[in-house]
Design an enzyme around this catalytic site. Structure first.
Site, PDB file in Angstrom:
ATOM      1  N   GLU A   1      -8.565 -37.293  21.218  1.00 43.30           N
ATOM      2  CA  GLU A   1      -9.801 -38.003  20.401  1.00 43.30           C
ATOM      3  C   GLU A   1     -10.567 -36.935  19.874  1.00 43.30           C
ATOM      4  OE1 GLU A   1      -8.522 -39.474  23.237  1.00 43.30           O
ATOM      5  OE2 GLU A   1      -7.030 -40.881  21.997  1.00 43.30           O
TER       6      GLU A   1
ATOM      7  N   GLY B   1     -16.694 -25.872  37.145  1.00 40.34           N
ATOM      8  CA  GLY B   1     -17.319 -27.181  37.420  1.00 40.34           C
ATOM      9  C   GLY B   1     -18.307 -27.546  36.150  1.00 40.34           C
TER      10      GLY B   1
ATOM     11  N   SER C   1     -17.378 -31.064  34.184  1.00 38.55           N
ATOM     12  CA  SER C   1     -17.607 -32.634  34.135  1.00 38.55           C
ATOM     13  C   SER C   1     -18.203 -33.299  34.873  1.00 38.55           C
ATOM     14  CB  SER C   1     -15.765 -33.329  34.151  1.00 38.55           C
ATOM     15  OG  SER C   1     -15.313 -32.560  32.949  1.00 38.55           O
TER      16      SER C   1
ATOM     17  N   SER D   1     -10.953 -29.268  38.911  1.00 38.55           N
ATOM     18  CA  SER D   1      -9.511 -28.689  39.544  1.00 38.55           C
ATOM     19  C   SER D   1      -9.643 -27.611  40.314  1.00 38.55           C
ATOM     20  CB  SER D   1      -8.703 -28.256  38.419  1.00 38.55           C
ATOM     21  OG  SER D   1      -8.652 -29.434  37.322  1.00 38.55           O
TER      22      SER D   1
ATOM     23  N   GLU E   1      -9.778 -18.743  24.864  1.00 34.39           N
ATOM     24  CA  GLU E   1      -8.565 -18.768  25.669  1.00 34.39           C
ATOM     25  C   GLU E   1      -7.544 -19.534  24.635  1.00 34.39           C
ATOM     26  OE1 GLU E   1      -6.099 -19.247  29.105  1.00 34.39           O
ATOM     27  OE2 GLU E   1      -7.319 -17.770  28.089  1.00 34.39           O
TER      28      GLU E   1
HETATM   29  C1  FAD Z   1      -6.005 -33.301  34.975  1.00 25.98           C
HETATM   30  C2  FAD Z   1      -7.270 -32.999  34.632  1.00 25.98           C
HETATM   31  C3  FAD Z   1      -8.117 -31.753  34.925  1.00 25.98           C
HETATM   32  C4  FAD Z   1      -9.201 -31.568  34.866  1.00 25.98           C
HETATM   33  N1  FAD Z   1      -9.803 -30.276  35.068  1.00 25.98           N
HETATM   34  C5  FAD Z   1     -11.323 -30.075  34.982  1.00 25.98           C
HETATM   35  C6  FAD Z   1     -11.849 -29.051  35.545  1.00 25.98           C
HETATM   36  O1  FAD Z   1     -11.161 -28.141  36.100  1.00 25.98           O
HETATM   37  N2  FAD Z   1     -13.235 -29.100  35.314  1.00 25.98           N
HETATM   38  C7  FAD Z   1     -13.804 -29.943  34.729  1.00 25.98           C
HETATM   39  O2  FAD Z   1     -15.194 -29.732  34.603  1.00 25.98           O
HETATM   40  N3  FAD Z   1     -13.297 -31.034  34.258  1.00 25.98           N
HETATM   41  C8  FAD Z   1     -12.039 -30.966  34.485  1.00 25.98           C
HETATM   42  N4  FAD Z   1     -11.290 -32.377  33.752  1.00 25.98           N
HETATM   43  C9  FAD Z   1     -12.377 -33.369  33.193  1.00 25.98           C
HETATM   44  C10 FAD Z   1     -11.998 -33.303  31.823  1.00 25.98           C
HETATM   45  O3  FAD Z   1     -12.457 -32.362  31.059  1.00 25.98           O
HETATM   46  C11 FAD Z   1     -12.514 -34.864  31.283  1.00 25.98           C
HETATM   47  O4  FAD Z   1     -11.639 -35.727  32.038  1.00 25.98           O
HETATM   48  C12 FAD Z   1     -12.521 -35.055  29.865  1.00 25.98           C
HETATM   49  O5  FAD Z   1     -13.425 -34.172  29.123  1.00 25.98           O
HETATM   50  C13 FAD Z   1     -12.584 -36.537  29.382  1.00 25.98           C
HETATM   51  O6  FAD Z   1     -13.781 -37.044  30.133  1.00 25.98           O
HETATM   52  P1  FAD Z   1     -13.606 -38.353  30.974  1.00 25.98           P
HETATM   53  O7  FAD Z   1     -12.591 -38.450  31.730  1.00 25.98           O
HETATM   54  O8  FAD Z   1     -15.163 -38.666  31.123  1.00 25.98           O
HETATM   55  O9  FAD Z   1     -13.357 -39.468  29.826  1.00 25.98           O
HETATM   56  P2  FAD Z   1     -14.220 -40.137  28.660  1.00 25.98           P
HETATM   57  O10 FAD Z   1     -15.214 -39.108  27.926  1.00 25.98           O
HETATM   58  O11 FAD Z   1     -15.188 -41.501  29.384  1.00 25.98           O
HETATM   59  O12 FAD Z   1     -13.368 -40.691  27.539  1.00 25.98           O
HETATM   60  C14 FAD Z   1     -12.503 -42.069  27.880  1.00 25.98           C
HETATM   61  C15 FAD Z   1     -12.083 -42.269  26.323  1.00 25.98           C
HETATM   62  O13 FAD Z   1     -12.740 -42.279  25.387  1.00 25.98           O
HETATM   63  C16 FAD Z   1     -12.458 -41.699  24.380  1.00 25.98           C
HETATM   64  N5  FAD Z   1     -13.799 -40.980  23.814  1.00 25.98           N
HETATM   65  C17 FAD Z   1     -14.819 -40.583  24.180  1.00 25.98           C
HETATM   66  N6  FAD Z   1     -15.760 -40.175  23.561  1.00 25.98           N
HETATM   67  C18 FAD Z   1     -15.184 -40.368  22.297  1.00 25.98           C
HETATM   68  C19 FAD Z   1     -15.746 -39.958  20.814  1.00 25.98           C
HETATM   69  N7  FAD Z   1     -16.698 -39.320  20.574  1.00 25.98           N
HETATM   70  N8  FAD Z   1     -14.805 -40.212  19.942  1.00 25.98           N
HETATM   71  C20 FAD Z   1     -13.637 -40.923  20.247  1.00 25.98           C
HETATM   72  N9  FAD Z   1     -13.181 -41.190  21.247  1.00 25.98           N
HETATM   73  C21 FAD Z   1     -13.751 -40.918  22.438  1.00 25.98           C
HETATM   74  C22 FAD Z   1     -11.783 -40.280  25.129  1.00 25.98           C
HETATM   75  O14 FAD Z   1     -11.050 -39.777  24.080  1.00 25.98           O
HETATM   76  C23 FAD Z   1     -10.997 -40.918  26.087  1.00 25.98           C
HETATM   77  O15 FAD Z   1      -9.963 -41.632  25.621  1.00 25.98           O
HETATM   78  C24 FAD Z   1     -10.093 -32.597  34.183  1.00 25.98           C
HETATM   79  C25 FAD Z   1      -9.476 -33.817  33.479  1.00 25.98           C
HETATM   80  C26 FAD Z   1      -8.056 -33.779  33.914  1.00 25.98           C
HETATM   81  C27 FAD Z   1      -7.472 -35.429  33.372  1.00 25.98           C
END
Ligand code: FAD
Lengths: 374, 406
Positions: free
Chosen positions: B390, B130, B132, B168, B253
């Protein structure tokens, strides 16, 4: 698979790098560009270090190391855009002699007394199955006619290994440089001198036939020779690209605009991250291919074609982004960067560019139509 | 530098191969009951994890009491390679085995190892991660789920309030490795702690988030935490060290994740190349040439990913640093995305059809599966999660190339 150098190999690399920092400074490269210098002094240093002998067997005066060690030297020469007969002499001529199962002139190569090269390109296309020079039997030897382009060191090499076509299949012969009409081509990069060679009825006595046309396995042996030469171009080119990359990262740290280093702008960062990937990708494929040559592994033909295609991608990206990210200074003759850029684009195209090698991969994966490039 | 490993390594490979053949879950049992979430461990998966643990193959580098055999990195690599080649998942609980258990082993108390890490390793419990939150994705350190200690550090309780998202496996997992803000007055990177939280604790609500493909088998969830109470002893490591631990265990990992990523890529390429001739035959010569070039380019990338991974790995195995490793997540996930899209293009409009490829359970839930177009959508899991592409480029540029933060 262990794709990292051993400690001895790393030591060789560091030693070579150190020597070349002193013996091949950008001022030497510039003197070639400006027509005021010559590669002779550097060649002397290289001979004194026994580099021509490094990868040759001990019974021919060599040091008995392998293709990986030769590749390390080739990389270091590429890194500084060194003008040197070593590349053609060792990875083309000596490769052709040994790949033909011959030992012709190897002692002289090892001692640095004779230089050599390989003649294969037909109007800038390197297809071992279609050599542009024909050999007609004459007595126990041959007579050669034809024209080869883009022969590395073609107007200065002492010996030219020529891939020839005959009615009985391809072969390889050695012709003294003095018996060929060579004209230097005017190309972007004087550190990689290319020449066109005319064979106008040159006679080849038996003792200069390295691989008899029609001998069993001749076509495979030639493919292997060309692969070895090609991998060397890959290693050299990727090393040049790495030098462009390092120079560009450095520049991005020191050049300030808008009150901050340009390397702090994300548009610049992401391009450099992609450049890094391109260099590492081509380098990893290049060393894998080099290993298949060193160990005579059956994956060699695919590995070499893939490596050359990746080197082409790498050279295109690094020559473009390296120049673009330097801004105006990179566009000038005064700034040394262009030596590397020109060496990179030359390496991209020598021994076939990306499309040619991808078409070879396609054929080897069984995806090409019959009759396409092999 | 050479193409083959030492004989002793190949001997380990042979030994594992034989053990695998004798002990692996059957193709039929995996297909009959595939895992549907990364927190889900079907019975066959529990037995399989236990068998790997008992035989010391689960985490070969660890000592026998932790499911290993004190093996070196190269032996571990070979085991992962053989598992992938045999199409047997190492685990269905990817986060549990890959991140949670190692973190507890590294930073947890002996009781936490006994009650949380070992049960994961024996296939008895599954865990989710947990991290995000709705407002803390890429900028994870800004997370705001709060935990407040009531009472003292021995007998007190943490009271947790907040919300996680994209968790997840939370819909099946037994407990959560939960990142909470415990030091609201510290700078954001130093105010985060990790708590072990049972998913059946009162105050937790899990709402599955059906995904872009296979929506009937959701893996992602929202997790709402409303006055959830856990014992003080649920704290992993030191207060405020959560961020540093996250970097440590994720890096853990990274050294090996590339192996399954690359082998998944190789498997996808293999089916693309095998299936292509039928489609190519129907094309005109120019279309065919263009399609073939796409296939060749991704074939080159696939081999490059393998070589790059092995080059970096060889450096790590010698105890050196390997800048290549930083590129692997970025590169392998991008390649996996492209191979699916190229294959869909080669297949043509037939690739738009849904659900024609059954889940045979041989892949981890987070790996792309299904038809080519389903795989393409699914592949974004890996270009988004665990640091988007990114963010990976930022990391490469700043930490490997040393470019200044902007
Ligand atoms: C299939 C899947 C499984 C996951 N499993 C887990 C889990 O088990 N536990 C958990 O905690 N999280 C999990 N996540 C969450 C995942 O870690 C986040 O989705 C990820 O870190 C991106 O955050 P966000 O979705 O809020 O996107 P955002 O951070 O809002 O990003 C949106 C867009 O903006 C871009 N962006 C953001 N900041 C920057 C920057 N500084 N420079 C350039 N571009 C930028 C990103 O690259 C992206 O294209 C999972 C996500 C997915 C899709």
């Amino acid at each position: 698979m262990d794709l990292e150098f051993t400690d001895d190999q790393l030591e060789l690399r560091d030693a070579a790098r150190q020597v070349l920092a002193g013996a091949c400074p950008p001022s030497l490269v510039r003197s070639l560009y400006e027509g005021t210098g010559s590669p002779e002094e550097l060649w002397k240093v290289i001979r004194e270090l026994d580099w021509p002998a490094l990868g040759l067997p001990e019974e021919h005066g060599g040091l008995g190391l392998g293709f990986v060690e030769v590749g390390i030297l080739v990389e270091e020469l590429g890194r500084v855009a060194a003008p040197s007969p070593l590349l053609a002499t060792v990875t083309q001529f000596a490769a052709a002699v040994r790949g033909s199962g011959s030992s012709f002139a190897l002692g002289d190569v090892a001692s640095g007394r004779r230089t050599g090269t390989l003649a294969l390109a037909d109007d800038g296309r390197w297809d071992p199955t279609r050599p542009p020079v024909r050999a007609e039997s004459e007595g126990s030897g041959y007579r050669l006619t034809g024209r080869v382009t883009h022969v590395l060191d073609g107007d200065t090499a002492d010996e030219v290994a020529v891939v020839v076509g005959t009615d009985r299949g391809p072969g390889v012969v050695a012709v003294p440089g003095s018996e060929v009409v060579a004209s230097r081509q005017t190309t972007v990069d004087p550190t990689v001198p290319l020449a066109t060679l005319e064979f106008d009825g040159v006679a080849v006595p038996t003792e200069r036939v390295l691989l008899a046309p029609g001998a069993p396995g001749a076509a495979d042996a030639i493919a292997r020779i060309v692969d070895e030469a090609t991998v060397a171009i890959v290693l050299s080119t990727v090393a040049t690209c790495r030098a462009i990359f390092e120079a560009t990262v450095e520049y991005a740290k020191v050049r300030h605009q808008f009150g901050r280093p340009i390397g702090s702008f994300q548009a610049v960062k992401h391009r450099l991250a992609d450049c890094f990937l391109a260099v590492e990708r081509a380098g990893a494929l290049g060393w894998f291919a080099a290993l298949t040559v060193a160990e005579d592994d059956p994956r060699r033909p695919v590995a070499v074609a893939m490596a050359k295609a990746a080197a082409a991608d790498c050279a295109q990206l690094l020559s473009r982004d390296g120049l673009q990210l330097h801004g105006g200074i990179g566009f000038t003759w005064e700034y040394d960067l262009h030596f590397l850029l020109k060496r990179a684009v030359t390496g991209d195209l020598l021994f076939g560019g990306g499309a040619f090698h991808r078409s070879r991969v396609a054929a080897m994966l069984g995806l090409a139509d019959d009759g396409e490039a092999q | 530098m050479r193409l083959r490993f030492d004989d002793s390594v190949e001997a380990t490979r042979q030994e594992f191969r034989e053990w695998l053949a004798a002990n692996r879950p059957s193709v039929e049992e995996m297909a009959a009951d595939p895992a549907v979430s990364t927190g889900h461990a079907p019975d066959w998966a529990r037995r399989w994890t236990r068998a790997m643990f008992d035989a010391g193959w689960l985490v070969p580098g660890w000592p026998p009491e932790l499911g290993g055999r004190g093996a070196g990195p190269i032996e571990t690599f070979v085991v992962l390679e053989e598992l992938a080649a045999a199409h047997v998942p190492r685990t269905t609980n990817v986060q549990g085995l890959g991140i949670v258990a190692p973190s507890i082993v590294d930073y947890g108390t002996p009781e936490q190892v006994r009650d949380h890490a070992l049960p994961i390793l024996r296939g008895e419990l599954t865990a989710c991660l947990g991290m995000s939150e709705p407002d803390a994705g890429s900028d994870l350190a800004s997370l705001s789920t709060r935990a407040v200690l009531e009472g003292d550090e021995d007998t007190g309780e943490w009271v947790i309030d907040g919300q996680k998202v994209w968790t997840s496996g939370a819909n099946y997992a037994d407990f959560c490795f939960l990142f909470c803000r415990t030091e609201p007055d510290e700078p954001k990177h130093r105010g985060i702690s990790i708590l072990l939280v049972p998913m059946d604790a009162p105050g937790i609500t899990v709402r599955p988030l059906p995904e872009i493909v296979h929506p009937d088998e959701p893996d992602l969830n929202e997790v709402f935490l409303d006055g959830v109470r856990v014992p003080a002893a649920s704290l992993v490591g030191r207060r405020g060290d959560g961020w540093a631990m996250a970097n440590g265990s994720l890096a853990h990992e990274r050294g090996m994740v590339w192996v399954s990523a690359v082998m998944g890529l190789e498997e996808a390429l293999g089916s693309l190349v095998a299936g292509a001739p039928a489609h190519l035959a129907a094309m005109g010569p120019h279309e065919r040439a263009l399609a073939v070039d796409q296939i060749v380019q991704i074939a080159i990338d696939t081999q490059a990913a393998r070589c790059l991974g092995q080059r970096g790995f060889a450096k790590l195995a010698r105890g050196g640093s390997a800048p290549e490793q930083a590129l692997m997540k970025l590169y392998a996930s991008d390649c996996r995305q492209r191979v699916a899209r190229i294959a869909a293009d080669v297949q043509g409009a037939d690739s738009l059809e849904l659900g024609s490829v059954p889940n045979d359970g041989h892949q981890a839930v987070d790996e792309p599966r299904g038809t080519w177009m389903e795989q393409w959508f699914h592949s974004f899991a890996n270009t988004i999660s665990a640091g988007t592409s990114e963010i990976q480029r930022n990391i490469v540029a700043e930490r490997v190339l040393g470019l200044p933060r902007g």
